[in-house]
Design an enzyme around this catalytic site. Structure first.
Site, PDB file in Angstrom:
ATOM      1  N   SER A  97       0.830  -1.205   0.000  1.00 36.69           N
ATOM      2  CA  SER A  97       0.000   0.000   0.000  1.00 36.69           C
ATOM      3  C   SER A  97       0.864   1.254   0.000  1.00 36.69           C
ATOM      4  O   SER A  97       1.963   1.256   0.567  1.00 36.69           O
ATOM      5  CB  SER A  97      -0.909   0.004   1.233  1.00 36.69           C
ATOM      6  OG  SER A  97      -1.516   1.259   1.421  1.00 36.69           O
ATOM      7  N   TYR A 101      -2.536  -0.106  10.025  1.00 41.03           N
ATOM      8  CA  TYR A 101      -2.693  -0.679   8.679  1.00 41.03           C
ATOM      9  C   TYR A 101      -1.391  -0.535   7.893  1.00 41.03           C
ATOM     10  O   TYR A 101      -0.894  -1.497   7.300  1.00 41.03           O
ATOM     11  CB  TYR A 101      -3.841   0.007   7.948  1.00 41.03           C
ATOM     12  CG  TYR A 101      -3.933  -0.364   6.482  1.00 41.03           C
ATOM     13  CD1 TYR A 101      -4.374  -1.634   6.099  1.00 41.03           C
ATOM     14  CD2 TYR A 101      -3.570   0.543   5.482  1.00 41.03           C
ATOM     15  CE1 TYR A 101      -4.445  -1.986   4.757  1.00 41.03           C
ATOM     16  CE2 TYR A 101      -3.647   0.199   4.144  1.00 41.03           C
ATOM     17  CZ  TYR A 101      -4.083  -1.060   3.785  1.00 41.03           C
ATOM     18  OH  TYR A 101      -4.154  -1.413   2.468  1.00 41.03           O
TER      19      TYR A 101
END
Length: 333
Positions: A130, A155
């Site tokens: 990501s 995350y």
């Protein structure tokens, strides 16, 4: 030559789109997804229904890949050439509310998939990282050569940990691995927790949309078709393992790429395009900056362009109206 590909997160936004494209070109697909209720499971089932209706060899297992026993039992006796590991607990803000879900899915689950790749001796595993790994990086655009060791959300930390675990497996077991740092993905069949979906629904309903940091937010919005083209190019070109010792250690068959649109769009410009596509003005609910969020993402895609010929083609001027048209159709508006 056709492949048999195992895709985790196959009921998700990117996973279902990838499975559809692989089936269309003649590959076989084994899909895995636990179809949890992080967002409406009916949307996930609708994506799966389209895959089952498509021509091609599609098998699906509803299970949690963080459960190694269930994963092993489901795959027992099945053959596959490659893995695209897209499944994960998504969402920056939700990681503040439910950190355990991220530890289980993104850490334990990723380790499980590396073990599957190792013991099945797959030719290549592509996995989802990501752009969030760059944290509050102020150097723009974000390059894969930049430091990425200051995550600002759990995350992001789990995604960076995925890259480190993969680096270790590539070194120890010479498994060809490719990590893709996705930048904000949008388009038909997208995710309801993403800004474009939320904004579109609220604009059409005439309710205020939440805009953070006084609108001083920029994102590298990447259309789903461009993302899938990049994932398939990655899948088809595993990193080489020449075994040579280079500066800093041995060469490992592990590549990491940014996969984005190479344009950073201001959120207020995106809202203007949504207003035009929806045929209605947005009412803005100004909100402060959210904890764990960043003000700007911007992908340097030189590496994936050079190595794989990746070239995004869809601007937000084209992509946003296509998303809004799909949204209206899906909701029968």
């Amino acid at each position: 030559m056709s492949k048999r590909v195992l895709i985790t997160g196959a009921a998700g936004f990117i996973g279902a789109a990838l499975a559809g494209q692989l089936l269309a070109r003649g590959d076989s697909v084994i899909g895995i997804d636990n179809c949890n209720d992080y967002y409406d499971p009916a949307l996930k089932q609708a994506r799966l229904a389209r895959l089952r209706e498509a021509a091609g060899d599609f098998t699906f297992h509803q299970l949690d890949f963080a459960d190694m026993d269930a994963l092993t039992a489901a795959l027992d006796g099945d053959r596959f050439d490659a893995i695209v590991h897209l499944g994960a607990q998504a969402g920056v803000r939700y990681s503040l509310e439910n950190p355990a879900a991220y530890v289980q899915s993104n850490l334990v689950g990723h380790a499980n998939m590396l073990e599957v790749a190792r013991h099945r001796e797959v030719a290549h595993m592509v996995y989802a990282s990501s752009s969030s790994v760059y944290g509050g990086n102020h150097k723009l655009p974000f390059s894969v050569d930049d430091r990425a060791d200051h995550p600002v959300s759990l995350y992001a930390a789990t995604k960076k940990a995925n890259e480190l675990m993969s680096e270790t497996y590539a070194h120890l077991y010479r498994i060809p691995l490719t990590g893709l740092r996705f930048f904000t993905v949008y388009g038909p069949w997208g995710r309801p927790d993403m800004a474009l979906w939320i904004f579109t629904g609220k604009i059409l309903a005439g309710t205020p949309i939440p805009v953070f940091n006084k609108g001083e937010m920029w994102r590298d919005f990447t259309f789903i078709d461009d993302i899938i083209a990049g994932v398939i190019a990655s899948l088809d070109h595993p990193p080489a393992d020449d075994g040579a010792v280079k500066a800093g250690g041995s060469a490992k068959p592990h590549a990491i790429y940014n996969i984005g649109n190479h344009r950073s769009e201001k959120l207020t410009r995106v809202i203007e395009l949504l207003e035009d596509s929806c045929g209605a003005k947005a009412t803005i609910d100004w909100q402060p900056m959210q904890q764990g969020d960043v003000t700007r993402t911007y992908a340097d895609i030189d590496a994936i362009q050079r190595d794989l010929g990746y070239q995004p083609r869809t601007s937000i001027d084209e992509g946003i109206p296509r998303f809004v048209d799909w949204y209206k159709d899906y909701h029968q508006l």
